[in-house]
Structure formats: structure tokens, C-alpha cells
Design an enzyme around this catalytic site. Structure first.
Site, PDB file in Angstrom:
ATOM      1  N   ASP A  80       0.846  -1.187   0.000  1.00  0.00           N
ATOM      2  CA  ASP A  80       0.000   0.000   0.000  1.00  0.00           C
ATOM      3  C   ASP A  80       0.889   1.247   0.000  1.00  0.00           C
ATOM      4  OD1 ASP A  80      -2.496   1.214  -0.069  1.00  0.00           O
ATOM      5  OD2 ASP A  80      -2.537   1.482   2.098  1.00  0.00           O
ATOM      6  N   TYR A  92       1.243   5.771  -0.166  1.00  0.00           N
ATOM      7  CA  TYR A  92       0.840   6.991   0.542  1.00  0.00           C
ATOM      8  C   TYR A  92       1.185   8.113  -0.426  1.00  0.00           C
ATOM      9  CZ  TYR A  92       0.942  10.102   4.757  1.00  0.00           C
ATOM     10  OH  TYR A  92       0.723  11.065   5.717  1.00  0.00           O
ATOM     11  N   HIS A 141      -4.178  13.938   0.528  1.00  0.00           N
ATOM     12  CA  HIS A 141      -4.318  13.040   1.678  1.00  0.00           C
ATOM     13  C   HIS A 141      -3.130  13.193   2.630  1.00  0.00           C
ATOM     14  CE1 HIS A 141      -5.009   9.422   4.065  1.00  0.00           C
ATOM     15  NE2 HIS A 141      -3.816   8.975   3.729  1.00  0.00           N
ATOM     16  N   ARG A 160       0.993  16.467  12.646  1.00  0.00           N
ATOM     17  CA  ARG A 160       2.273  17.150  12.895  1.00  0.00           C
ATOM     18  C   ARG A 160       2.183  18.656  12.677  1.00  0.00           C
ATOM     19  NH1 ARG A 160       3.493  12.337  10.202  1.00  0.00           N
ATOM     20  NH2 ARG A 160       3.121  13.375   8.222  1.00  0.00           N
ATOM     21  N   GLU A 175     -10.448   3.770   3.411  1.00  0.00           N
ATOM     22  CA  GLU A 175      -9.562   4.546   2.545  1.00  0.00           C
ATOM     23  C   GLU A 175      -9.935   4.232   1.098  1.00  0.00           C
ATOM     24  OE1 GLU A 175      -5.405   4.009   3.591  1.00  0.00           O
ATOM     25  OE2 GLU A 175      -5.604   5.487   5.202  1.00  0.00           O
ATOM     26  N   GLU A 208      -9.148   3.889  -2.520  1.00  0.00           N
ATOM     27  CA  GLU A 208      -7.928   3.711  -3.310  1.00  0.00           C
ATOM     28  C   GLU A 208      -8.242   2.985  -4.616  1.00  0.00           C
ATOM     29  OE1 GLU A 208      -4.453   2.278  -1.317  1.00  0.00           O
ATOM     30  OE2 GLU A 208      -5.154   2.881   0.663  1.00  0.00           O
ATOM     31  N   ASP A 238      -9.074   0.244   1.779  1.00  0.00           N
ATOM     32  CA  ASP A 238      -8.088  -0.185   2.779  1.00  0.00           C
ATOM     33  C   ASP A 238      -8.627   0.177   4.166  1.00  0.00           C
ATOM     34  OD1 ASP A 238      -5.570  -1.201   3.572  1.00  0.00           O
ATOM     35  OD2 ASP A 238      -4.828   0.838   3.838  1.00  0.00           O
ATOM     36  N   ARG A 241      -8.036   3.601  13.054  1.00  0.00           N
ATOM     37  CA  ARG A 241      -7.175   4.760  13.342  1.00  0.00           C
ATOM     38  C   ARG A 241      -6.635   4.775  14.766  1.00  0.00           C
ATOM     39  NH1 ARG A 241      -5.895   5.836   8.287  1.00  0.00           N
ATOM     40  NH2 ARG A 241      -7.717   6.361   7.020  1.00  0.00           N
ATOM     41  N   GLN A 289      -3.931   2.217  14.917  1.00  0.00           N
ATOM     42  CA  GLN A 289      -2.809   2.736  14.128  1.00  0.00           C
ATOM     43  C   GLN A 289      -1.993   3.780  14.911  1.00  0.00           C
ATOM     44  OE1 GLN A 289      -4.111   4.272  10.348  1.00  0.00           O
ATOM     45  NE2 GLN A 289      -2.055   4.764   9.620  1.00  0.00           N
ATOM     46  N   TYR A 347       1.970   2.550  15.336  1.00  0.00           N
ATOM     47  CA  TYR A 347       2.685   2.741  14.063  1.00  0.00           C
ATOM     48  C   TYR A 347       4.095   3.304  14.188  1.00  0.00           C
ATOM     49  CZ  TYR A 347       2.528   7.799  13.119  1.00  0.00           C
ATOM     50  OH  TYR A 347       2.750   9.142  13.125  1.00  0.00           O
ATOM     51  N   LYS A 383      -4.213  -2.219   9.852  1.00  0.00           N
ATOM     52  CA  LYS A 383      -4.532  -2.341   8.424  1.00  0.00           C
ATOM     53  C   LYS A 383      -4.760  -3.795   8.022  1.00  0.00           C
ATOM     54  CE  LYS A 383      -3.420   2.013   7.051  1.00  0.00           C
ATOM     55  NZ  LYS A 383      -4.143   2.825   6.053  1.00  0.00           N
ATOM     56  N   THR A 400      -9.088  -5.736   3.466  1.00  0.00           N
ATOM     57  CA  THR A 400      -8.865  -4.835   2.348  1.00  0.00           C
ATOM     58  C   THR A 400      -9.825  -5.316   1.270  1.00  0.00           C
ATOM     59  OG1 THR A 400      -6.533  -4.690   2.971  1.00  0.00           O
ATOM     60  CG2 THR A 400      -7.126  -3.947   0.747  1.00  0.00           C
ATOM     61  N   THR A 425      -4.528   6.637  -0.460  1.00  0.00           N
ATOM     62  CA  THR A 425      -5.846   7.273  -0.381  1.00  0.00           C
ATOM     63  C   THR A 425      -5.938   8.433  -1.368  1.00  0.00           C
ATOM     64  OG1 THR A 425      -5.922   6.663   1.931  1.00  0.00           O
ATOM     65  CG2 THR A 425      -7.495   8.333   1.198  1.00  0.00           C
ATOM     66  N   GLU A 439     -10.096  12.245   7.306  1.00  0.00           N
ATOM     67  CA  GLU A 439      -9.984  13.583   6.723  1.00  0.00           C
ATOM     68  C   GLU A 439     -11.347  14.285   6.663  1.00  0.00           C
ATOM     69  OE1 GLU A 439      -7.867  11.285   3.518  1.00  0.00           O
ATOM     70  OE2 GLU A 439      -7.237  13.329   3.013  1.00  0.00           O
TER      71      GLU A 439
END
Lengths: 419, 419
Positions: free
Chosen positions: A125, A127, A132, A141, A198, A200, A232, A236, A239, A243, A252, A256, A348, A362
Site C-alpha cells: 500500500d 501513501y 491526503h 504534525r 480509505e 484507493e 483499505d 485509526r 494505528q 505505528y 490495516k 482490504t 488514499t 480527513e
């Protein structure tokens, strides 16, 4: 390219998903029979396994459709892909002399059970959506550090779990896992309370590469057999706790979901479009020799149990910053061998606007801004919600559809270790 | 348990790796023949495929050894594992009446070619050694933040790439990749200059679990078929640039070397030992009902081309904080289905002392303190170096050996995209 007309009337609907221009590949069973390879056309499935067994379809190196998976065709390479597509197109075209011998191999789509269209070798997968990554990075962050320093230089990817891949329609059980809120002293083992989707696109690798072989972007594009829609599912809360530092793992691995039909690269050819302008120059091994994305309109629909559908997002695959061909080329830089049946999630697919985001994380901005749906609101997926991804490429008088990619979230097990 | 004596004298050597107490499973070919399942005994390989075909070995549900991989046996479950081991032990024991019918199925180990002993379904790698995580964390985040907050609560893992798994003896080509030094303005595409090893044990999953099934630690232990040595080759410079935020990807995808013999759980039973005392209580789903680690002495040897061997590390699998059974149980918390042939890397096995570290990253402290080897020094692996992992469990008058896990690093391709 205009609509290619078929002797099957239902295949000539300009808004229908499965015209002669499409011919996507799946695996189906009907009337309790064993699974077989099939091709969607109009409102029917052409039993490709039966057609080959009857000698109407002859492929170099065949039989290639005897087992209920498209892997043998996928591995056979582009000459076989082209020959198969040309033969199917001829058999189903308006005025085809073979109509009488093809007819008995048609099965109504309605009522057929659809299975995974190929054996998934490994699942990766990515990113690779700019919007996204910016959204998620801003939440986690702050806006100044939204994109990690490597993001504009390489398609960030991680290996997923192939055993988690299920076909559209398979119920998805809400997972348990370790979760820890920022103010909790210790983690708890609990059902995920922030279960998400997600949106995708999944690319299906056809021809393999060898260990040690570096694949160019052009070669990578040639290796790809086709595309599916891919959800996917992501926990959260699990995760967030697990992670760092080695990436998502159990968050994850629940499921899927992929759509049941592999839409071939050939069918998507008229819809090629370029990745957006590069913000920083890419290293030469990632440069694209031509347009490697596709103009595919996408949407996410959510239906609470017994309720009405709300389309919660509309976006387009053309929003991606990196194409699958770039991702696949990058995947081989280490000398990693790629295999027939490898599945590559695009990452995503979020657009620039609020209503074009490809995850509830999101859409609800980390759960802080619930979105309205018919008869309610959602921060994340609730029990018994059904989520459906849809995609189509809109041509000149015809539509290339993917078929729904759908899954209902069923409640977590009450006590997972009691049996 | 004392040495079980065999009518094969070479199997009665108290220091030999393959006594009757061991009976590890591999796949071999000899004299240019096709690969077959074999069992190491003394200095010979018992051709198990031939023995079954001849009717000397009869297994419930058999034939199970017709293909050159142990997957059918692995999937068959513990009753078959026990029956096979009991029958092999009887056939090879001192005074066995079947000696005459077994003898023709023995092939000298010397000169036989060894292959991957099983088809790897998926590969997961963990980060479960306290000393390793502390060393790496100290280098990257300082001693105060060495262990991530989740480390003492769950076995951190990530999915690796099954297509990268190779058998001992396979040359490993130094990879290219994106690298960026802290003072570089932009990344470069270059051969890895910090290519490293990781000393690990690999667990081989025998019986599968189903999607949605939560597996307890005791059940996880029962699913494990056996163990191999595992070298998780790692490109530290590629890893440093790529791994945030989704974990290692191409840095770990060049090769993962495993030893050629699956040492069964049954052979290791006398060497069970407990994980160290918990520093914080584990959630109940991770608690061990009994000793789940093994006392296995390990070492890493490095030989420059044409040079002499230096043992650069000596440690023990008992140093791990989490056992494979705990890792496998955690792996299923999301509902993730585990499959026959899944390979689980223990994580790097470092001991508490400088000379017991399981990677050059730690041994040379990030390259700052080169270690002495015969005729030179090393920060990371240089071209044409051969690295060999060895492991043995030392019993009362006998030894359970794993067979060497070896790989030579050959130079990077000069221009990877020119052919």
C-alpha cells in the site's frame, strides 16, 4: 474512441458500466456451481472458462482459464492479453458470426456470486496522494510539517497483508486491538472506536520481475495487468498507538476490500492523464515517459443499516502525485522481485476540496467535525454501516465501470478469546 | 533427554548438528535430480519423498511429500507432525529392523544442493529484542527516548516481502536506493553504503488461522511448525531516508536469507525457557501460559573474500523480550488470517554486552566504532564479505543444530537501468 457496439443490447447503454469497450475480468459462480473465470458484458457474464473448454476461445499456451483465477492469463504477458481482448471483442461485437456459439456461455450478472478475481501474491500500500498526505500530516504534525521530508522525492509505501484481501460484499468485522488515548496511563484491549475507510485504486501486477532486476517506469507500466477499486479499512486508534517506529501493522490487517472485476489497462488506455507538475525534480529513475495516471471519477457512498445512501466523497484518480508505474518501479530499486498477482494500493485518493477527501479521518478532521449523512452524522464508521466505492471512466458515448466495491461493518466480537 | 542413538554412526556425535533428536526438514537435490523433501541425519539426508513413494513412510491423508516443499505436512497439523517424527525416529534408531529398506534412501549431505524448505506465504518481521531496540533507539533518539512508548506493551512488527526470502548460499547483491545524508540538499540514487545484517530466528507457521479468529498465545504456540535462522539484510542508509512515517520498505526488500533446515518445535522442546520478567504488566491476551522462548546459542561469523573468519557476535535467542507465540497471537488481534508457510522474524537478537549485538549497526555503533576482524575492520558489510549465522541448542550429550545461514554480498550493479 466511440462506443463499440455489441449484439448484447444491454452492453450498448452509454451509461452502463460494462460495454464492449470494457471487458473486465472476474471470477463468478452461479446456481451453486464451482467458480469460473468470467467477463462482464452488459448485464451478463460471459463464462470464459466454459468458452475456452468448448474451443470457442483458443489462447496460445492454453488452457489458461481452467482454474478460477486470472493468474495464468496475467502471467502470460501482453501478447496473450491483446489476443484475448481482440478475440472477446470480435465474439461479442455487433454482427459477430459466432453469436450462436457464444450465447450459451452467457450467465446473468444478477444473482451470480462474485469471488476474488485473482490469487493475491503480496499486497503493498502506498501513501501517494498529495492532498491526503497533507491533510493527515497537518492533523498529526501541524501544517508546517505536514509532508515528511522524503514525500516529494519517493512514493512512500509499506507492505500490507495479502491474507486480508477480500472481494466486495464480504462483511468486515470491527477489529479489536491495543488502543491508548493520549491521557491514558496504559493501553487497553478494545474494539476499534475509530474504524475508517480509505478510497484507493488497486493495481494488479501481471508479468513478474526477477530478483535483482531494476524496472523502469515504462517497464513497470507494461507489467500492470489492470486495476480494481480498493478500500483499505483502517483502525485509526490502533494505528495511532502501534505505528511508531515501523509503520502500520494490525490497524490495516482486518480487511482490504477490492471490487470484483479487473478493469484492464487496455480498457483504460483512452483515459490516460499525467501526474501533476513536480514541485521538486524527481530522480531520473522515477521520471515518467508519458501519462501514467487515468481520469477515473470516484465516489464513496455510506448507508446506515435500513437507511438511505449518502455520497460522502467525490474525487478522481488523476489527483495522485505518483502513478502506479512509478510506485512499481520504485518497488524494484532494492532488487525486490515482483510477482504475478501482486496488488498495489494507490494510497488514499483525496481531492483538494473538503467533499473530495477519501477517508473519514480527513472528512471529519480526526473526528472533530462530524459529517452529515441522511438521517444522522458520522465521525467514523458505525456498526452495520455499508460503505461502497464506485468508479468510472467516462468516454465518448460509453462508460468504463469498475463494479461496486462494498463492505458492511459488522459488530466486533463480544469477547474475542471466548469460544 | 539424552542422545537418541541411531544406526548411522555420524548421527551419534555429541557435537554434530543432526542427531536423531533433531530430524530437521529441508528440500534438496542431488546429482542434478529434481528437488525432494529430505531429513538431515548425521552426515546424510534421508530422502523423505522417496521413502514415502516406496511405501516405507505412510502418513494419514498422504502422500504429503510429493512436492518439493514441506507445506502439505505443515498444514496437516500436529497429529501428522507427531506421527511423522515418531516414524522417522523408529526407522533411524539403533537396531531398527527397517534399516535395509531405509538405507537406499540416504544421500550424502556433502554435495547436495539445498533449496527453500517451504513456500513462504507471507513474511512478517518483529522488533522484539530489548537490547536491540534500546541500542537502535539510543542511536536515533537518545538514551532517554530509546524505547518507543508502545514497546513494552506490544511486539512491534511490520510486514516484509515474502518474495525476498532466499535459502542459505544465495548471493546477495548490494542494493541501490534513495539515500540522503543529513547535510545533503536532495537525495541521490546510489548503491547502499551502509549494508547490514540482522541476526534473527524465523518461525514457520504450520496450521493456519481463519479471518476474524483471535488466537491465544497457547494456540499460537501450537500453530508453529518449527524454526530457522534468519538474516534480515538491511540497507541502513536507505532505511534512514525512507522509513518515516510508514516503516521500512525497500531497505529490507533486497534479501532475507534463511537456513535450509526447519528445526521442529518438537526437537526444541527440551530447551524451552521463559521470557524475561515484564517491566510493565502485559495485557492478558499477551500473557504466556508457560515458557515460550528457547535456549539457542547463536553466533555471527564474517569472512572477507579470501580471508579468515571472525566471529563478530555471540548471543542467545533467550535474550528476546517477546516470544514468537506472543507475536503470532498479537498478529491475529485485528482478525488477520495467518497461513501455512507464514514466516515470522523474531527481530534482531542482541545480548546485553557489546560482543553480543546482532547487527553491525549496533556492533559499530552506527559506523562510528569499527569492529576488528581478522586482517581488517568493519563498519558495515563490504563487497564480497560472506556472513554466516549459526545456531545450536546444547542438550545432554547431543546438539540440535540449524545448519549454516550464509550469504555473500556481491557488488552492486554498475548501472542498474542499462541492459
Amino acid at each position: 474512441m466511440p462506443l463499440l457496439r455489441s449484439w448484447l443490447d444491454a452492453a450498448n447503454d452509454p451509461a452502463g458500466p460494462f460495454p464492449l469497450n470494457n471487458l473486465p475480468y472476474g471470477v463468478f459462480s452461479a446456481h451453486g456451481g464451482t467458480p469460473r473465470c468470467g467477463v462482464a458484458i452488459g448485464d451478463m457474464i460471459l463464462d470464459a472458462t466454459g468458452l475456452e473448454a468448448a474451443g470457442v476461445l483458443r489462447l496460445p499456451g492454453g488452457p489458461l482459464l481452467a482454474e478460477p483465477a486470472w493468474n495464468a492469463i496475467m502471467a502470460a504477458g501482453s501478447d496473450v492479453w491483446d489476443a484475448l481482448r481482440a478475440r472477446l471483442t470480435a465474439l461479442l461485437a455487433e454482427g459477430a458470426p459466432e453469436r450462436a456459439s457464444v450465447g450459451p456461455h452467457l450467465v446473468p450478472l444478477a444473482g451470480a456470486q462474485l469471488h476474488l478475481p485473482f490469487r493475491v501474491a503480496e499486497y503493498t500500500d502506498f501513501y501517494a496522494g498529495r492532498h491526503h498526505a497533507t491533510n493527515v500530516g497537518t492533523m498529526f504534525r501541524g501544517p508546517e510539517n505536514a509532508l515528511p521530508p522524503n514525500w516529494l522525492h519517493l512514493p512512500i509505501g509499506y507492505n500490507g497483508r495479502a491474507s486480508s484481501v477480500v472481494v466486495s460484499g464480504t462483511p468486515v468485522r470491527r477489529p479489536w486491538g491495543q488502543v491508548k488515548g493520549p491521557d491514558d496511563a496504559a493501553p487497553r484491549f478494545a474494539p476499534s472506536a475509530r474504524f475508517d475507510i480509505e478510497l484507493e485504486l488497486g493495481a494488479v501486477v501481471g508479468t513478474p520481475s526477477q530478483a535483482g532486476q531494476h524496472v523502469t517506469v515504462a517497464e513497470a507500466d507494461a507489467m500492470i495487468f489492470g486495476y480494481v477499486l480498493l478500500n483499505d479499512w483502517s483502525a485509526r486508534d490502533i494505528q495511532a498507538w502501534e505505528y511508531q517506529p515501523l509503520g502500520p501493522f494490525q490497524s490495516k490487517a482486518t480487511a482490504t476490500t477490492i471490487s470484483p472485476w479487473i478493469v484492464t489497462k487496455a480498457a483504460l488506455e483512452p483515459f490516460r492523464t499525467s501526474t501533476p507538475a513536480r514541485e521538486v525534480p524527481l530522480l531520473p529513475y522515477l521520471e515518467e515517459p508519458g501519462p501514467m495516471l487515468y481520469d477515473i471519477a470516484l465516489e464513496v457512498a455510506l448507508i446506515p443499516e435500513g437507511g438511505e445512501e449518502t455520497v460522502i466523497s467525490r474525487t478522481n484518480y488523476a489527483e495522485m502525485y505518483y502513478s502506479t508505474a512509478q510506485q512499481l518501479a520504485h518497488h524494484t530499486t532494492s532488487g525486490c522481485a515482483m510477482r504475478t498477482g501482486d496488488l498495489l494500493g494507490s494510497g488514499t485518493i483525496s481531492g483538494p476540496t473538503k467533499d473530495s477527501r477519501g477517508s473519514l479521518l480527513e472528512l471529519s478532521w480526526g473526528g472533530k467535525e462530524p459529517i452529515a449523512i441522511a438521517g444522522g452524522a458520522r465521525r467514523f464508521i458505525e456498526d452495520n454501516d455499508t460503505v461502497t466505492l464506485r468508479g468510472e471512466a467516462r468516454g465518448d458515448g460509453y462508460t468504463i465501470g469498475f463494479g461496486d466495491c462494498t463492505g458492511q461493518v459488522i459488530p466486533a466480537l463480544p469477547q474475542p478469546y471466548e469460544r
